[in-house]
Design an enzyme around this catalytic site. Structure first.
Site, PDB file in Angstrom:
ATOM      1  N   GLY A 106       0.817  -1.208   0.000  1.00 59.75           N
ATOM      2  CA  GLY A 106       0.000   0.000   0.000  1.00 59.75           C
ATOM      3  C   GLY A 106       0.844   1.249   0.000  1.00 59.75           C
ATOM      4  O   GLY A 106       2.080   1.196  -0.101  1.00 59.75           O
TER       5      GLY A 106
ATOM      6  N   GLY B 182       2.673   4.778   1.114  1.00 63.72           N
ATOM      7  CA  GLY B 182       3.476   5.159   2.270  1.00 63.72           C
ATOM      8  C   GLY B 182       2.674   5.920   3.297  1.00 63.72           C
ATOM      9  O   GLY B 182       2.773   5.671   4.507  1.00 63.72           O
TER      10      GLY B 182
ATOM     11  N   GLY C 278       2.301   2.558   5.177  1.00 58.61           N
ATOM     12  CA  GLY C 278       3.609   2.812   5.809  1.00 58.61           C
ATOM     13  C   GLY C 278       3.428   3.568   7.117  1.00 58.61           C
ATOM     14  O   GLY C 278       4.030   3.232   8.145  1.00 58.61           O
TER      15      GLY C 278
ATOM     16  N   GLU D 242      18.236   4.738   5.969  1.00 56.93           N
ATOM     17  CA  GLU D 242      19.153   4.792   4.816  1.00 56.93           C
ATOM     18  C   GLU D 242      18.509   5.704   3.793  1.00 56.93           C
ATOM     19  O   GLU D 242      17.509   5.327   3.179  1.00 56.93           O
ATOM     20  CB  GLU D 242      19.345   3.389   4.228  1.00 56.93           C
ATOM     21  CG  GLU D 242      19.920   2.375   5.189  1.00 56.93           C
ATOM     22  CD  GLU D 242      21.355   2.664   5.564  1.00 56.93           C
ATOM     23  OE1 GLU D 242      22.050   3.364   4.788  1.00 56.93           O
ATOM     24  OE2 GLU D 242      21.792   2.214   6.628  1.00 56.93           O
TER      25      GLU D 242
ATOM     26  N   CYS E 244      21.123   4.730  -5.127  1.00 58.00           N
ATOM     27  CA  CYS E 244      21.499   5.767  -4.154  1.00 58.00           C
ATOM     28  C   CYS E 244      23.016   5.983  -4.141  1.00 58.00           C
ATOM     29  O   CYS E 244      23.491   7.006  -3.672  1.00 58.00           O
ATOM     30  CB  CYS E 244      21.005   5.380  -2.777  1.00 58.00           C
ATOM     31  SG  CYS E 244      21.561   3.740  -2.303  1.00 58.00           S
TER      32      CYS E 244
HETATM   33  P1  NAD Z   1      10.261   7.227  -0.579  1.00 58.75           P
HETATM   34  O1  NAD Z   1      10.828   7.842   0.640  1.00 58.75           O
HETATM   35  O2  NAD Z   1       9.236   7.984  -1.326  1.00 58.75           O
HETATM   36  O3  NAD Z   1       9.586   5.826  -0.257  1.00 58.75           O
HETATM   37  C1  NAD Z   1      10.294   4.775   0.356  1.00 58.75           C
HETATM   38  C2  NAD Z   1       9.318   3.866   1.067  1.00 58.75           C
HETATM   39  O4  NAD Z   1       8.747   4.587   2.153  1.00 58.75           O
HETATM   40  C3  NAD Z   1       8.155   3.390   0.213  1.00 58.75           C
HETATM   41  O5  NAD Z   1       7.831   2.066   0.544  1.00 58.75           O
HETATM   42  C4  NAD Z   1       7.042   4.324   0.632  1.00 58.75           C
HETATM   43  O6  NAD Z   1       5.746   3.792   0.432  1.00 58.75           O
HETATM   44  C5  NAD Z   1       7.347   4.489   2.107  1.00 58.75           C
HETATM   45  N1  NAD Z   1       6.765   5.674   2.737  1.00 58.75           N
HETATM   46  C6  NAD Z   1       6.480   6.869   2.176  1.00 58.75           C
HETATM   47  N2  NAD Z   1       5.918   7.671   3.096  1.00 58.75           N
HETATM   48  C7  NAD Z   1       5.856   6.992   4.250  1.00 58.75           C
HETATM   49  C8  NAD Z   1       5.361   7.290   5.560  1.00 58.75           C
HETATM   50  N3  NAD Z   1       4.790   8.448   5.873  1.00 58.75           N
HETATM   51  N4  NAD Z   1       5.493   6.340   6.516  1.00 58.75           N
HETATM   52  C9  NAD Z   1       6.048   5.148   6.244  1.00 58.75           C
HETATM   53  N5  NAD Z   1       6.492   4.801   5.020  1.00 58.75           N
HETATM   54  C10 NAD Z   1       6.409   5.718   4.026  1.00 58.75           C
HETATM   55  O7  NAD Z   1      11.500   6.861  -1.504  1.00 58.75           O
HETATM   56  P2  NAD Z   1      11.488   6.257  -2.958  1.00 58.75           P
HETATM   57  O8  NAD Z   1      11.086   7.360  -3.902  1.00 58.75           O
HETATM   58  O9  NAD Z   1      10.741   4.992  -2.979  1.00 58.75           O
HETATM   59  O10 NAD Z   1      13.034   5.897  -3.168  1.00 58.75           O
HETATM   60  C11 NAD Z   1      13.988   6.786  -3.633  1.00 58.75           C
HETATM   61  C12 NAD Z   1      14.825   7.330  -2.511  1.00 58.75           C
HETATM   62  O11 NAD Z   1      15.423   6.258  -1.788  1.00 58.75           O
HETATM   63  C13 NAD Z   1      15.987   8.172  -2.997  1.00 58.75           C
HETATM   64  O12 NAD Z   1      16.075   9.319  -2.204  1.00 58.75           O
HETATM   65  C14 NAD Z   1      17.200   7.278  -2.768  1.00 58.75           C
HETATM   66  O13 NAD Z   1      18.405   7.950  -2.583  1.00 58.75           O
HETATM   67  C15 NAD Z   1      16.798   6.542  -1.550  1.00 58.75           C
HETATM   68  N6  NAD Z   1      17.573   5.310  -1.418  1.00 58.75           N
HETATM   69  C16 NAD Z   1      18.519   5.226  -0.427  1.00 58.75           C
HETATM   70  C17 NAD Z   1      19.296   4.081  -0.298  1.00 58.75           C
HETATM   71  C18 NAD Z   1      20.329   3.938   0.780  1.00 58.75           C
HETATM   72  O14 NAD Z   1      20.783   2.823   1.000  1.00 58.75           O
HETATM   73  N7  NAD Z   1      20.720   5.001   1.449  1.00 58.75           N
HETATM   74  C19 NAD Z   1      19.079   3.009  -1.172  1.00 58.75           C
HETATM   75  C20 NAD Z   1      18.117   3.137  -2.175  1.00 58.75           C
HETATM   76  C21 NAD Z   1      17.354   4.291  -2.281  1.00 58.75           C
END
Ligand code: NAD
Length: 479
Positions: free
Chosen positions: A204, A206, A210, A248, A282
């Site tokens: 579902g 975030g 989430g 992360e 990332c």
């Molecule tokens: P995002 O933050 O939009 O979403 C990540 C996850 O969090 C998703 O499953 C989303 O549904 C969930 N989420 C969103 N809002 C939430 C909330 N309020 N509560 C709980 N969960 C919530 O990120 P994205 O667009 O899916 O991914 C891209 C980002 O991830 C980039 O910024 C990238 O740099 C980062 N990233 C970091 C690493 C690392 O290891 N540091 C690795 C891969 C990606």
């Protein structure tokens, strides 16, 4: 294909019976539905996990290890099916999913299946006080794992595997943008004999599903990978509840190239570190700094190599660059290309959408190299997370170090040089959790993985992950 939640070892529809469209980035078409799970679904997942915990936490290390390694083997057996599913859901070339994403997901289970049999806790003899301290490393209970869309199964399992190995039960949520392989994982877990309720996967948005996980008062730890803004939000919600947090987050990683490097190796690796997975890793080196004496040569050679990359349908063997993950993401990346132009950046190559014959509505974009006039511009400071890199020259070590560190992020850095003293000086001073010298994204799963500054808190990998997923309890005995 209709995706279902995996709760208590069974596949179920969301209680609300509400669904979200799942898009195929290569065609731009809806090809399935995923549950839009609510608080009630998360509560069911939590109850299943809580019920499974007493038994799982007491399961011998050998048995936990055996099951995790069995999951790993089953992923390997199903490599082709999982790679195709990952590619269809995410837009990445099948070749990449087959060589990197799925093998790494299998390695995650194998690695932590083995690591838990080697994990030990400390004891301290208090000499002169007739006492001995020993430290227990006990599983936390029910933990939450939330992952992003860029390396879907790879990052999902990077959290789940150590959480399970350490004896926790898990409520996990993959990205709603790429739910497919997480869905397929449920069946693999059943086949491997993972007891019901030990792992629960809820799909579902975030902001609803989430949010229900991070707000749940009895989910005691959250391991999250995703954007920095989401990480900050999670910290605001979870910190007052004293949850353990591993975050992360985003990156804007420097790739620093000195004239004394092994040029051909650097050039080839820099193509990968810039554009692998459409630049949506990332760890990609999205800011390239080149020593002035080789800048013009590098610029010419690099642009020639990038122009030769083939953008195409992810299932074609000849495709180097597949589709971006979603329409909104493609639009965000295009917006940054416009910003670069407004900031007097020079588009050396790329910059345009690509129309792939037969898949005209797919989210394709040319790999784009932008020469920037200075390091302060937005495209050099903000995370774009797409097939876009900036390049600019530098004159000396101090100057490039200052530019490398002058961003809010601090995930990884890549350094190309054969000068040992410089390598050590700069590795000491780079503000990053990971420094690669004369290589990129070479991984040993025992090493600490994570970022500093706005790239997050905590470290994953090896025993660091097992420490995160356990609580230390010290016992002091006087004799
Ligand atoms: P995002 O933050 O939009 O979403 C990540 C996850 O969090 C998703 O499953 C989303 O549904 C969930 N989420 C969103 N809002 C939430 C909330 N309020 N509560 C709980 N969960 C919530 O990120 P994205 O667009 O899916 O991914 C891209 C980002 O991830 C980039 O910024 C990238 O740099 C980062 N990233 C970091 C690493 C690392 O290891 N540091 C690795 C891969 C990606």
């Amino acid at each position: 294909m209709t995706i279902k939640n995996y709760i208590n070892g069974q596949f179920s529809n969301p209680i609300s019976n509400e669904w979200i469209d799942n898009y195929c980035p290569a065609t731009g078409e809806v090809y399935g539905q995923i549950p839009n799970s609510t608080k009630e679904d998360v509560e069911n997942a939590y109850t299943a996990a809580k019920t499974a915990f007493p038994s799982w936490s007491q399961t011998t290390l050998e048995e936990r290890s055996r099951i995790l390694i069995k999951i790993s083997e089953l992923l390997e057996t199903n490599l082709q099916r999982f790679a195709e599913a990952e590619s269809k859901d995410n837009g990445k070339p099948i070749s990449l999913a087959k060589a990197v994403d799925i093998p790494r997901a299998a390695s995650n289970f194998r690695f932590f299946g083995n690591a838990i049999t080697q994990f030990s806790s400390e004891s301290h003899e208090s000499i002169g006080q007739n006492a001995i301290n020993y430290t227990l490393r006990q599983p936390i209970g029910v933990v939450g794992c939330i992952s992003p869309w860029n390396l879907p199964l790879y990052l999902f399992t990077w959290k789940i595997a150590p959480a399970l190995a350490a004896g926790n039960c898990v409520v996990a949520k993959p990205s709603e943008v790429t739910p497919m392989t997480a869905y397929l994982l449920g069946d693999i877990c059943n086949q491997a004999g993972l007891p019901k309720g030990v792992l629960n996967i809820v799909h579902g948005l975030g902001t609803s599903t989430g949010q229900a996980i991070i707000e749940h008062p009895d989910i005691k730890a959250i391991s999250f990978t995703g954007g920095t803004a989401t990480g900050a939000h999670i910290a605001r919600v979870a910190a007052p509840m004293f949850k353990k947090l591993s975050l992360e987050l985003g990156g804007k990683n420097p790739n620093i190239i000195f004239a004394d490097c092994d040029y051909d190796d650097m050039l080839e690796t820099t193509v990968r570190s810039s554009f692998a997975n459409q630049g949506q890793i990332c760890l990609c080196g999205s800011r390239i700094f080149v020593e002035a004496s080789i800048y013009e040569k590098f610029k010419k050679d690099f642009v020639a190599k990038i122009k030769a990359l083939k953008v195409g349908h992810p299932s074609e063997a000849s495709t180097n660059i597949g589709a971006l993950v979603s329409k909104p993401h493609l639009e965000k990346v295009m917006e940054y290309i416009n910003i670069a132009k407004e900031e007097n950046g020079i588009i050396l190559c790329g910059g345009n959408k690509v129309v792939v014959k037969g898949f005209e509505n797919g989210y394709y974009l040319e790999p784009t190299v932008i020469e920037v006039p200075n390091d302060n511009c937005r495209v050099n400071q903000e995370e774009i997370f797409g097939p876009v890199v900036t390049i600019m020259p530098f004159n000396n070590e101090d100057e490039v170090l200052e530019m490398a560190n002058k961003v809010k992020y601090g995930l990884s850095a890549t350094l190309w040089t054969n000068n040992l003293k410089r390598t050590m000086r700069m590795s000491n001073q780079l503000q990053a959790g990971i420094v690669w010298v004369n290589t990129w994204m070479m991984r040993d799963l025992r090493t600490p993985f994570g970022g500093v500054k706005a790239s997050g808190v905590g470290r994953e990998g090896g025993f660091e992950a097992l420490r995160f997923f356990t609580e230390a309890k010290n016992v002091c005995i006087k004799y």
